[in-house]
Write an enzyme that holds these catalytic residues in place. Structure first.
Site, PDB file in Angstrom:
ATOM      1  N   GLY A 158       0.799  -1.208   0.031  1.00 27.88           N
ATOM      2  CA  GLY A 158      -0.046   0.053  -0.146  1.00 27.88           C
ATOM      3  C   GLY A 158       0.885   1.218  -0.162  1.00 27.88           C
ATOM      4  O   GLY A 158       1.962   1.249  -0.506  1.00 27.88           O
ATOM      5  N   ILE A 160       2.692   2.724   2.450  1.00 26.35           N
ATOM      6  CA  ILE A 160       3.894   2.708   3.290  1.00 26.35           C
ATOM      7  C   ILE A 160       4.739   1.457   2.465  1.00 26.35           C
ATOM      8  O   ILE A 160       6.014   1.702   2.231  1.00 26.35           O
ATOM      9  CB  ILE A 160       3.533   2.485   4.818  1.00 26.35           C
ATOM     10  CG1 ILE A 160       2.517   3.263   5.377  1.00 26.35           C
ATOM     11  CG2 ILE A 160       4.901   2.279   5.291  1.00 26.35           C
ATOM     12  CD1 ILE A 160       2.211   2.994   6.805  1.00 26.35           C
ATOM     13  N   ARG A 180      -2.831  -7.763  -1.960  1.00 31.78           N
ATOM     14  CA  ARG A 180      -4.369  -8.412  -2.270  1.00 31.78           C
ATOM     15  C   ARG A 180      -4.462  -8.580  -3.900  1.00 31.78           C
ATOM     16  O   ARG A 180      -4.662  -9.420  -4.235  1.00 31.78           O
ATOM     17  CB  ARG A 180      -5.419  -7.721  -1.452  1.00 31.78           C
ATOM     18  CG  ARG A 180      -5.815  -8.516  -0.389  1.00 31.78           C
ATOM     19  CD  ARG A 180      -7.052  -7.594   0.125  1.00 31.78           C
ATOM     20  NE  ARG A 180      -6.792  -6.379   0.224  1.00 31.78           N
ATOM     21  CZ  ARG A 180      -7.544  -5.230   0.616  1.00 31.78           C
ATOM     22  NH1 ARG A 180      -8.768  -5.966   1.098  1.00 31.78           N
ATOM     23  NH2 ARG A 180      -7.343  -4.107   0.283  1.00 31.78           N
ATOM     24  N   ALA A 239       3.277  -3.590  10.883  1.00 34.37           N
ATOM     25  CA  ALA A 239       1.798  -3.497  10.757  1.00 34.37           C
ATOM     26  C   ALA A 239       1.040  -3.638  12.075  1.00 34.37           C
ATOM     27  O   ALA A 239       0.935  -2.584  12.767  1.00 34.37           O
ATOM     28  CB  ALA A 239       1.390  -4.848   9.836  1.00 34.37           C
ATOM     29  N   ARG A 240       0.582  -4.597  12.611  1.00 33.70           N
ATOM     30  CA  ARG A 240       0.239  -4.979  13.883  1.00 33.70           C
ATOM     31  C   ARG A 240       0.643  -6.395  14.257  1.00 33.70           C
ATOM     32  O   ARG A 240       0.782  -7.184  13.642  1.00 33.70           O
ATOM     33  CB  ARG A 240      -1.443  -4.880  13.805  1.00 33.70           C
ATOM     34  CG  ARG A 240      -2.133  -3.636  13.491  1.00 33.70           C
ATOM     35  CD  ARG A 240      -1.979  -2.707  14.526  1.00 33.70           C
ATOM     36  NE  ARG A 240      -2.666  -1.496  14.583  1.00 33.70           N
ATOM     37  CZ  ARG A 240      -2.054  -0.124  13.932  1.00 33.70           C
ATOM     38  NH1 ARG A 240      -1.046  -0.210  13.619  1.00 33.70           N
ATOM     39  NH2 ARG A 240      -2.765   0.826  13.739  1.00 33.70           N
ATOM     40  N   GLU A 269       0.251  -4.494  23.630  1.00 30.35           N
ATOM     41  CA  GLU A 269       1.063  -3.533  23.838  1.00 30.35           C
ATOM     42  C   GLU A 269       0.585  -2.617  25.230  1.00 30.35           C
ATOM     43  O   GLU A 269      -0.330  -2.396  25.466  1.00 30.35           O
ATOM     44  CB  GLU A 269       0.880  -2.592  22.559  1.00 30.35           C
ATOM     45  CG  GLU A 269       1.629  -3.223  21.605  1.00 30.35           C
ATOM     46  CD  GLU A 269       1.394  -2.472  20.178  1.00 30.35           C
ATOM     47  OE1 GLU A 269       0.806  -1.206  20.146  1.00 30.35           O
ATOM     48  OE2 GLU A 269       1.867  -2.736  19.012  1.00 30.35           O
ATOM     49  N   HIS A 288       6.238   0.555  19.002  1.00 35.38           N
ATOM     50  CA  HIS A 288       4.978   1.075  18.310  1.00 35.38           C
ATOM     51  C   HIS A 288       5.502   2.651  17.989  1.00 35.38           C
ATOM     52  O   HIS A 288       4.501   3.348  18.345  1.00 35.38           O
ATOM     53  CB  HIS A 288       3.769   1.140  18.697  1.00 35.38           C
ATOM     54  CG  HIS A 288       2.644   0.850  17.868  1.00 35.38           C
ATOM     55  ND1 HIS A 288       1.501   0.076  17.718  1.00 35.38           N
ATOM     56  CD2 HIS A 288       2.521   1.672  16.460  1.00 35.38           C
ATOM     57  CE1 HIS A 288       0.752   0.400  16.591  1.00 35.38           C
ATOM     58  NE2 HIS A 288       1.609   1.298  16.105  1.00 35.38           N
ATOM     59  N   ILE A 289       6.670   3.079  17.265  1.00 33.64           N
ATOM     60  CA  ILE A 289       6.823   4.394  17.069  1.00 33.64           C
ATOM     61  C   ILE A 289       6.937   4.448  15.443  1.00 33.64           C
ATOM     62  O   ILE A 289       7.401   5.604  15.019  1.00 33.64           O
ATOM     63  CB  ILE A 289       8.173   4.725  17.651  1.00 33.64           C
ATOM     64  CG1 ILE A 289       9.376   3.707  17.213  1.00 33.64           C
ATOM     65  CG2 ILE A 289       8.146   4.732  19.136  1.00 33.64           C
ATOM     66  CD1 ILE A 289      10.830   4.291  17.746  1.00 33.64           C
ATOM     67  N   GLY A 290       6.442   3.645  14.794  1.00 25.62           N
ATOM     68  CA  GLY A 290       6.250   3.811  13.415  1.00 25.62           C
ATOM     69  C   GLY A 290       6.211   5.388  12.851  1.00 25.62           C
ATOM     70  O   GLY A 290       6.918   5.920  12.005  1.00 25.62           O
TER      71      GLY A 290
HETATM   72  N1  LIG Z   1       4.020   0.618  13.273  1.00 20.81           N
HETATM   73  C1  LIG Z   1       3.323   1.931  13.004  1.00 20.81           C
HETATM   74  O1  LIG Z   1       3.448   2.793  13.769  1.00 20.81           O
HETATM   75  C2  LIG Z   1       2.430   2.116  11.961  1.00 20.81           C
HETATM   76  C3  LIG Z   1       1.795   0.964  11.140  1.00 20.81           C
HETATM   77  N2  LIG Z   1       0.889   1.146  10.407  1.00 20.81           N
HETATM   78  C4  LIG Z   1       0.208  -0.194   9.938  1.00 20.81           C
HETATM   79  O2  LIG Z   1       0.565  -0.148   8.352  1.00 20.81           O
HETATM   80  C5  LIG Z   1      -0.609  -0.505   7.677  1.00 20.81           C
HETATM   81  C6  LIG Z   1      -0.612  -0.132   6.251  1.00 20.81           C
HETATM   82  O3  LIG Z   1      -0.703   1.388   6.218  1.00 20.81           O
HETATM   83  P1  LIG Z   1      -0.905   2.150   4.688  1.00 20.81           P
HETATM   84  O4  LIG Z   1       0.050   1.380   3.769  1.00 20.81           O
HETATM   85  O5  LIG Z   1      -1.017   3.496   5.101  1.00 20.81           O
HETATM   86  O6  LIG Z   1      -2.281   1.386   4.278  1.00 20.81           O
HETATM   87  P2  LIG Z   1      -2.736   1.067   2.735  1.00 20.81           P
HETATM   88  O7  LIG Z   1      -4.044   0.943   2.829  1.00 20.81           O
HETATM   89  O8  LIG Z   1      -2.155   2.143   1.889  1.00 20.81           O
HETATM   90  O9  LIG Z   1      -1.948  -0.431   2.605  1.00 20.81           O
HETATM   91  C7  LIG Z   1      -2.263  -1.605   2.865  1.00 20.81           C
HETATM   92  C8  LIG Z   1      -1.965  -2.596   1.601  1.00 20.81           C
HETATM   93  O10 LIG Z   1      -2.201  -3.923   2.390  1.00 20.81           O
HETATM   94  C9  LIG Z   1      -2.752  -4.728   1.275  1.00 20.81           C
HETATM   95  N3  LIG Z   1      -3.587  -5.778   1.880  1.00 20.81           N
HETATM   96  C10 LIG Z   1      -4.460  -6.022   2.576  1.00 20.81           C
HETATM   97  N4  LIG Z   1      -4.564  -7.073   2.921  1.00 20.81           N
HETATM   98  C11 LIG Z   1      -3.991  -8.092   2.499  1.00 20.81           C
HETATM   99  C12 LIG Z   1      -3.640  -9.210   2.468  1.00 20.81           C
HETATM  100  N5  LIG Z   1      -4.498 -10.151   3.028  1.00 20.81           N
HETATM  101  N6  LIG Z   1      -2.499  -9.590   1.826  1.00 20.81           N
HETATM  102  C13 LIG Z   1      -1.989  -8.963   1.048  1.00 20.81           C
HETATM  103  N7  LIG Z   1      -2.034  -7.460   1.203  1.00 20.81           N
HETATM  104  C14 LIG Z   1      -3.030  -7.048   1.569  1.00 20.81           C
HETATM  105  C15 LIG Z   1      -3.730  -3.646   0.750  1.00 20.81           C
HETATM  106  O11 LIG Z   1      -4.094  -4.177  -0.353  1.00 20.81           O
HETATM  107  C16 LIG Z   1      -3.140  -2.607   0.663  1.00 20.81           C
HETATM  108  O12 LIG Z   1      -2.260  -2.420  -0.516  1.00 20.81           O
HETATM  109  C17 LIG Z   1      -1.818   0.088   8.622  1.00 20.81           C
HETATM  110  O13 LIG Z   1      -2.900  -0.338   8.519  1.00 20.81           O
HETATM  111  C18 LIG Z   1      -1.154  -0.010   9.992  1.00 20.81           C
HETATM  112  O14 LIG Z   1      -1.858  -1.094  10.510  1.00 20.81           O
HETATM  113  C19 LIG Z   1       0.779   2.268   9.718  1.00 20.81           C
HETATM  114  C20 LIG Z   1       1.443   3.504  10.260  1.00 20.81           C
HETATM  115  C21 LIG Z   1       2.363   3.208  11.356  1.00 20.81           C
HETATM  116  O1  LIG Z   2       0.015   2.161  14.031  1.00 17.45           O
HETATM  117  C1  LIG Z   2      -0.076   3.251  13.631  1.00 17.45           C
HETATM  118  C2  LIG Z   2      -1.093   3.631  12.633  1.00 17.45           C
HETATM  119  O2  LIG Z   2      -1.121   4.670  12.246  1.00 17.45           O
HETATM  120  O3  LIG Z   2      -2.054   2.794  12.224  1.00 17.45           O
END
Ligand SMILES: NC(=O)C1=CN([C@@H]2O[C@H](COP(=O)(O)OP(=O)(O)OC[C@H]3O[C@@H](n4cnc5c(N)ncnc54)[C@H](O)[C@@H]3O)[C@@H](O)[C@H]2O)C=CC1
Ligand SMILES: O=CC(=O)O
Length: 329
Positions: A158, A160, A180, A239-240, A269, A288-290
């Site tokens: 996606g 990120i 996906r 991710a999570r 967490e 969790h400082i992404g």
């Molecule tokens: N560690 C941290 O502090 C942070 C963690 N995150 C996590 O990162 C995730 C992604 O963020 P973005 O890139 O902005 O979201 P996004 O929605 O742009 O990208 C997510 C991607 O994952 C794909 N996806 C969904 N289900 C899937 C599966 N079963 N198999 C393969 N690919 C799949 C989607 O098609 C999409 O391309 C967030 O939902 C969040 O959980 C985001 C920001 C900070």
């Molecule tokens: O984990 C952080 C987020 O923005 O999602």
């Protein structure tokens, strides 16, 4: 009684961020920076609230929706919204907003930092110097694994994921991805290669998870997946926590199925300080400082406030999760 809408914020935010909200609404806020709001206070505040500004650690479920008789919008200070029951929010007619885009580059920076840390044993090296255990230079002393010309496999291509791919290409890495849906435009623009999930984990030197947490991705990294990885490969999770069966990851690390892990997120967490992950030299754990840069967190807070303002003024929000519900209104 005030005729202004009431907004409740579940963690202390800087005054200058909420100033604008205070011009048209009454604003209540949990005043502690380090501690989450207790559930009973959140429920009490929700009863009077038109809007909630929530953290990813707040569980937003039917109990909240039932309490929030006037509730119109929940703005989550995160791009991920797995802490919120979206289907039910929609059923209750509540808009859910989040913070995509503004955190993309900052989170990709952190994901790539974790990759560098595990590959080049950076956290271990810092510890070693600080503890006075650095005795001499020797040929294989603290030798890690190269980054350049290795293969990174990004699961979840996606926003990120794409930003991470750009960083990896800057380090001359070979970039594989699994998503996906296959993204031909991204393949063409960046020169990255699609793989099925099993092929990606088999071929990569660094497997990085960047999917949202959904029913599909929950527990997708199992012992079978770790067994497929190279013994020299690293697993990185930004991710999570719940996309991984943590017991299986622990076993894979203990049994040398993989070389190490870089983890910014955990199933529970904050992680228990006694957790076995924290005793392993080949695990780098972050709290969790992404998205945690001042610039990005400021942008995220402002975006949440703006989304709330727009919805309370019956205007189109910038980033809504359950858009269909809002358009149907
Ligand atoms: N560690 C941290 O502090 C942070 C963690 N995150 C996590 O990162 C995730 C992604 O963020 P973005 O890139 O902005 O979201 P996004 O929605 O742009 O990208 C997510 C991607 O994952 C794909 N996806 C969904 N289900 C899937 C599966 N079963 N198999 C393969 N690919 C799949 C989607 O098609 C999409 O391309 C967030 O939902 C969040 O959980 C985001 C920001 C900070
Ligand atoms: O984990 C952080 C987020 O923005 O999602």
């Amino acid at each position: 009684m005030s005729s202004k809408p009431y907004i409740y914020i579940t963690r202390k935010l800087p005054e200058e961020i909420i100033n604008n909200l205070c011009t048209f609404a009454d604003v209540g806020m949990w005043e502690k920076e380090e501690e989450p709001v207790p559930r009973e206070i959140l429920l009490q505040e929700t009863k009077k609230a038109d809007a909630l500004l929530t953290m990813l650690s707040d569980r937003i479920d039917e109990e909240i929706f039932q309490a929030g008789e006037k509730l119109k919008v929940i703005a989550n200070l995160a791009v991920g919204y797995d802490n919120i029951d979206i289907e039910l929010a929609t059923k209750y007619g509540i808009a859910v907003c989040h913070t995509p885009d503004v955190l993309t580059d900052t989170t990709a920076d952190l994901a790539f930092s974790l990759l560098l840390m595990v590959g080049r044993r950076l956290a271990e090296s810092v510890e070693l110097v600080k503890s006075g255990e650095w005795k001499s230079w020797s040929p294989l002393f603290m030798a890690g694994t190269d980054i350049h010309h290795k293969t990174i496999g990004i699961v979840g291509m996606g926003k990120i994921g794409e930003a991470l791919a750009k960083r990896a290409l800057g380090f001359d890495m070979n970039v594989l991805y699994h998503n996906r849906h296959r993204k031909m435009d991204v393949e063409k623009a960046l020169g990255v290669h699609y793989r099925s999930f099993p092929d990606l984990v088999t071929e990569s030197d660094y497997v990085v998870c960047l999917t949202p947490l959904t029913e599909e991705t929950r527990g997708m990294f199992t012992k079978d997946v770790f067994r497929k990885m190279k013994k020299t490969a690293f697993f990185i999770n930004v991710a999570r926590g719940a996309v991984v069966i943590e017991e299986d990851l622990l076993l894979a690390l203990r049994e040398g199925e993989i070389a190490g892990a870089g983890l910014d997120v955990f199933e529970k967490e904050p992680i228990d300080p006694q957790h076995p992950f924290l005793k392993m030299k080949n695990v780098v754990a972050l709290p969790h400082i992404g998205s945690a840069s001042i610039e990005t967190r400021t942008a995220m807070m402002k975006l949440c406030c703006r989304n709330i303002e727009l919805i309370l003024k019956n205007e189109k929000p910038i980033s809504i999760v359950n858009e269909a519900m809002f358009l149907a209104k």
